[in-house]
Design a protein around this motif. Sequence first.
Motif, mmCIF file in Angstrom:
data_model
loop_
_atom_site.group_PDB
_atom_site.id
_atom_site.type_symbol
_atom_site.label_atom_id
_atom_site.label_comp_id
_atom_site.label_asym_id
_atom_site.label_seq_id
_atom_site.Cartn_x
_atom_site.Cartn_y
_atom_site.Cartn_z
ATOM 1 N N VAL A 82 0.851 -1.185 0.000
ATOM 2 C CA VAL A 82 0.000 0.000 0.000
ATOM 3 C C VAL A 82 0.895 1.246 0.000
ATOM 4 O O VAL A 82 1.837 1.317 0.794
ATOM 5 N N PRO A 83 0.640 2.215 -0.886
ATOM 6 C CA PRO A 83 1.559 3.341 -1.073
ATOM 7 C C PRO A 83 1.403 4.421 -0.008
ATOM 8 O O PRO A 83 1.042 5.550 -0.309
ATOM 9 N N ASP A 84 1.653 4.064 1.232
ATOM 10 C CA ASP A 84 1.531 5.031 2.319
ATOM 11 C C ASP A 84 2.637 4.751 3.331
ATOM 12 O O ASP A 84 2.553 3.799 4.112
ATOM 13 N N PRO A 85 3.699 5.591 3.339
ATOM 14 C CA PRO A 85 4.832 5.327 4.239
ATOM 15 C C PRO A 85 4.453 5.435 5.714
ATOM 16 O O PRO A 85 5.159 4.901 6.571
ATOM 17 N N LEU A 86 3.344 6.098 5.996
ATOM 18 C CA LEU A 86 2.959 6.266 7.400
ATOM 19 C C LEU A 86 2.001 5.179 7.891
ATOM 20 O O LEU A 86 1.560 5.194 9.045
ATOM 21 N N LEU A 87 1.708 4.262 7.020
ATOM 22 C CA LEU A 87 0.766 3.200 7.393
ATOM 23 C C LEU A 87 1.405 2.291 8.440
ATOM 24 O O LEU A 87 2.522 1.795 8.238
ATOM 25 N N LYS A 88 0.727 2.107 9.560
ATOM 26 C CA LYS A 88 1.325 1.315 10.626
ATOM 27 C C LYS A 88 0.230 0.775 11.533
ATOM 28 O O LYS A 88 -0.712 1.498 11.869
ATOM 29 N N TRP A 89 0.360 -0.483 11.932
ATOM 30 C CA TRP A 89 -0.629 -1.064 12.841
ATOM 31 C C TRP A 89 -0.507 -0.415 14.217
ATOM 32 O O TRP A 89 0.585 -0.279 14.759
ATOM 33 N N ASN A 90 -1.627 0.000 14.760
ATOM 34 C CA ASN A 90 -1.639 0.630 16.076
ATOM 35 C C ASN A 90 -2.311 -0.328 17.050
ATOM 36 O O ASN A 90 -3.537 -0.500 17.026
#
Lengths: 314, 252
Positions: free
Chosen positions: A244-252
Amino acid sequence: MTDVKNLEELFQAKIDAEQKIEPKDWMPDEYRKTLVRQISQHAHSEVVGMLPEGNWITRAPSLKRKAILLAKVQDEAGHGLYLYSASETLGTSREKTIDDLLSGKAKYSSIFNYPTLTWADIGAIGWLVDGAAIMNQVMLCRTSYGPYARAMVRICKEESFHQRQGYEIMAVLAQGTPEQKEMAQDALNRWWWPSLMMFGPNDADSPHSQQSMTWKIKRQSNDELRQIFIDRTVQQAEVIGLSVPDPLLKWNEERGHYDFGPIDWDEFWNVVKGNGPCNKERLDARNKAHAEGQWVRDAAVAHAAKRAKRKEAA
Amino acid sequence: MAMSNPLFQYTLRLGDDLLILSHRLSEWCGHGPILEEDIALTNRSLDHLGEARNLLTYAGQVEGKGRTEDDLAYRRMERQFTNVKLVEQPNGDYAHTMARSFLFDAYHLPLMQALLKSKDEQLAAIAGKSVKEATYHLRASSEWMVRFGDGTAESHQRAQAALDDLWTFTGELFESDDVLAQMTQAGIAPDMAAVKAAWSKTVDEVLAEATLKRPADGFMATGGRKGMHTEHMGYILAEMQHVTRAYPGAEW
């Protein structure tokens, strides 16, 4: 005044009791207007949405894919029909509704103003665009206006098939040759952010949302639905090896959701206002089909009138 | 080449007609004159595509060289396609599209009805599936011919022009050659004279009701069955085949 107030109270009581509002029931003018706007936008989205996908029918790379795509685009036309009918139950005419689309007055989902550049875009639309649409549509199966809710039940069945076939196209590409995988990743890169925009502005910037929630036209907020979509789709992308093209994507862990980067709302509003890559092409195509079909519709009407007259004379 | 496997050739012809007509009709998807017609056209395209897939798959089996429906659709060049020229003609206006389908449907239905009795079980089975659809197609295209002919002055003129333009392509539907003669003799293909009689009767009846004139038989185009097509054919294939040809060996 007291009468209207009583009617409004009765109306809201009915909604609170989870009873459907039917065409002949009394309803506030604003409720009617909101629904007409929403249902007709939805209908137009189905019909305009046929164009980017129809763009690949003659180039589908296997006969099976071609048959599936034809059937899918035909489904969208059918959805348009149900929805135009649902909006007619609110006292509008299909002609007027379509005229508003053709003149540019009415809106449709902005996602269809993006171009389909490769075959992988057909996969991405099914997977992401139909996937995002389903989130809204599943909610709308329980919307307070009866004819709209019933149309959505039928539509949802078909949309979930669309979403699966789109994902399957992407899965096959992602496991194919390096060029195919690149095509799939490129499509995901281009369609990801516009798909997230499909849920509409953030709740804080969505002024009509609260009233729609009270009337149970909407039952979940834009941000809630967007989050469910992201959580689900990120995992689906991982399964087929796409990112997915989102560098800030992260499981919280704490929230139990994915955090994600900021959405470019300037782009969203720009496309809504008519400055997307294909706004003009889409409207031109609809206007051309309508204008070129005029003599066909006229012939059908003229012939029906002749027949009726002959029947009368006989 | 044709003589070595006439059943393959014959089945391929039937399949190619439907594949190319389906392709032309699919070009309308999203651009129809009214939403209901958009749906109906797509249905027609899908029905033809379904029949084409059955026929091409069977043709590949009959040939015995391991070719699939997709090999036959996407890996042949225009000289190897054996459809009649009628089905490759451009859509034009809606009158041309409907007249093309009407002239084809009026042939396709009696052909499929006759093929029900084919000695080739597979072709008979495919026909069994197609007859129902073909009946509906002919009814719908006939109704449009009547609406156009007996509608407005403009629709009448457009329908007549379409018939006049397309008439030259109708002779090919009933042409005979060695492949067909062998298939007829073997009881696999039907007697085409009977199919032509049924076609002619339908055309006369519908055009009479539509107050349209049946064009006179003049020069009749030929060559499609031998892979001699109009210039349109190359563009159809260029569009249809470009993705698969750009990525040889890829699965979709």
